[in-house]
Scaffold this active site. Sequence first.
Site, PDB file in Angstrom:
ATOM      1  N   LYS A   1     -78.143  50.254  10.325  1.00 35.42           N
ATOM      2  CA  LYS A   1     -79.597  50.269  10.204  1.00 35.42           C
ATOM      3  C   LYS A   1     -79.977  51.569   9.519  1.00 35.42           C
ATOM      4  O   LYS A   1     -80.089  52.623  10.144  1.00 35.42           O
ATOM      5  CB  LYS A   1     -80.251  50.176  11.587  1.00 35.42           C
ATOM      6  CG  LYS A   1     -81.678  49.543  11.586  1.00 35.42           C
ATOM      7  CD  LYS A   1     -82.715  50.294  10.799  1.00 35.42           C
ATOM      8  CE  LYS A   1     -83.250  51.469  11.593  1.00 35.42           C
ATOM      9  NZ  LYS A   1     -84.382  52.159  10.862  1.00 35.42           N
TER      10      LYS A   1
ATOM     11  N   GLU B   1     -75.599  62.844  16.920  1.00 32.05           N
ATOM     12  CA  GLU B   1     -75.845  64.152  16.315  1.00 32.05           C
ATOM     13  C   GLU B   1     -77.346  64.261  16.127  1.00 32.05           C
ATOM     14  O   GLU B   1     -77.937  63.529  15.326  1.00 32.05           O
ATOM     15  CB  GLU B   1     -75.101  64.296  14.982  1.00 32.05           C
ATOM     16  CG  GLU B   1     -75.060  65.730  14.498  1.00 32.05           C
ATOM     17  CD  GLU B   1     -75.896  65.966  13.266  1.00 32.05           C
ATOM     18  OE1 GLU B   1     -76.903  66.714  13.371  1.00 32.05           O
ATOM     19  OE2 GLU B   1     -75.585  65.404  12.212  1.00 32.05           O
TER      20      GLU B   1
ATOM     21  N   CYS C   1     -79.995  69.006   8.929  1.00 30.37           N
ATOM     22  CA  CYS C   1     -79.862  69.243  10.365  1.00 30.37           C
ATOM     23  C   CYS C   1     -79.185  70.575  10.650  1.00 30.37           C
ATOM     24  O   CYS C   1     -79.410  71.182  11.697  1.00 30.37           O
ATOM     25  CB  CYS C   1     -79.096  68.104  11.022  1.00 30.37           C
ATOM     26  SG  CYS C   1     -77.432  67.840  10.367  1.00 30.37           S
TER      27      CYS C   1
ATOM     28  N   GLU D   1     -88.011  72.261  16.097  1.00 28.87           N
ATOM     29  CA  GLU D   1     -87.445  71.926  14.798  1.00 28.87           C
ATOM     30  C   GLU D   1     -88.554  71.478  13.846  1.00 28.87           C
ATOM     31  O   GLU D   1     -89.320  70.561  14.152  1.00 28.87           O
ATOM     32  CB  GLU D   1     -86.412  70.811  14.936  1.00 28.87           C
ATOM     33  CG  GLU D   1     -85.705  70.487  13.634  1.00 28.87           C
ATOM     34  CD  GLU D   1     -84.626  69.436  13.799  1.00 28.87           C
ATOM     35  OE1 GLU D   1     -83.566  69.561  13.165  1.00 28.87           O
ATOM     36  OE2 GLU D   1     -84.853  68.464  14.564  1.00 28.87           O
TER      37      GLU D   1
END
Length: 494
Positions: A187, A263, A297, A398
């Site tokens: 996906k 992750e 990331c 973040e």
Amino acid sequence: MTCDASLAVTDNILNFIDGAYREGSGGESFPNVNPATGLQIGIVHEASEADVADAVAAAKAALHGPWGSTTTEERVKLIAAVANEIERRSDDFLAAEVADTGKPRQVASHIDIPRSAANFRMFADVILTMPGETFRGPTPDGGQALNYTVRRPKGVIAIVCPWNFPLLLMTWKVGPALACGNTVVVKPSEETPRTAALLGEVMNTVGIPRGVYNVVHGFGPDSAGEFLTSNPDVDGITFTGETATGEAIMQKAAVGVRDISFELGGKNPAIVFADADMDKAVEGLSRSVFLNTGQVCLGSERVYVERTIFDAFVERMKKAAEGFKPGASGDPAYLGPLISAEHRDKVQRYYRRAVEEGATVVTGGGVPEVSGNQAGGFYVEPTVWTGLAHSASVMREEIFGPCCGIVPFDSEDEVIALANDTPYGLCASVWTENLSRGHRVAAAMDVGVCWVNSWFLRDLRTAFGGSGQSGIGREGGVHSLEFYTELTNICVKL
């Protein structure tokens, strides 16, 4: 409805199920937008719940078909052929990736596409040297027993992918999954569906059996993402993306006790000591802060600099930030757009909040002027702040944009405490010419990966993943086998 395969990566982006391209059975679709221009460039056909069930059923059936009977050597040849075909069609993959992400071609051509082929090739090599365990020892009755391990595929793997490095991070999961004999349902992010769809053509070209690789398009809740992660015939779920989304997927995976590999987010620190090579540190950190417009990331949004070199370092980072120009040119000095208007608005909110929290804007903080057909693109300025408290929200949450807060420190113990004061634990970087200090501080970081005098330097055989709210599990090299296989111990009494 089955459609011509060539439509899968042009204006109509189709699902790929059981070896064939098809529209969604529910008739729903959504726009595919180029972030560099803000213009719609295609239509993505959304998979219905029935379509997702078909994809999972095809993947499950393939486990018991020709794919399930392939030997390791046969799989390795097929997977190596996938890598070769990605390289042969690198221009097609490059065009698809740039169209979806808006990133400069120079970035995608040097990172995304080559690394994607390397992911397949590396895991094809790893599976041939997969280690096992053998023990021979006494039994309570004075006899002997031989214990040895065998690995088997986990089954149907759901692969839920992010939008920042769509092909690279997708193949990082598909490669080991197929090498271990699993089947997959991918996906991709709704923002970046093209390369996942295009990879279906590659699978057919090299002779991967039907049902081994499937792609379903859609969103998260009440769409393809939820339908896939909730399907009881999915045996494992691997996801890269936001921590909040990972928490939602984890709740779905708990039903049926399915395995997960995550992750997730990060608020990664970089530490620059006074004895660092200033040129190396500025070059490395200008990449770790601004590469891919900060949508990495592993990026560094917190930069701690020893006080005696603080002013000089800030000035050098200011100059580096101002060297980037907005646009999608192939020149590496160009900074691409953010992925969407929604994400641009989020980053701008953080830019405003930084000022509210007392930041001094060293450079940036706004939206650049972009002309021509890119005037509608989702650009922001590369931004550097000083004056922020370590406790400020922009230093703890973040942002995922091209920005960093630079904070001075006075001692090694102080900066280790600052760097580790976060719920995240993905990565860190340490910059020093003192060998002992480099080893000592790196080992003190509560992260999955720590670089010394470098950043994003990856040996694909090494363990990769995060701790805390940055993830669960490790992938890379033999470490991927822990997730993509089931281990059975066989005990034989001699």
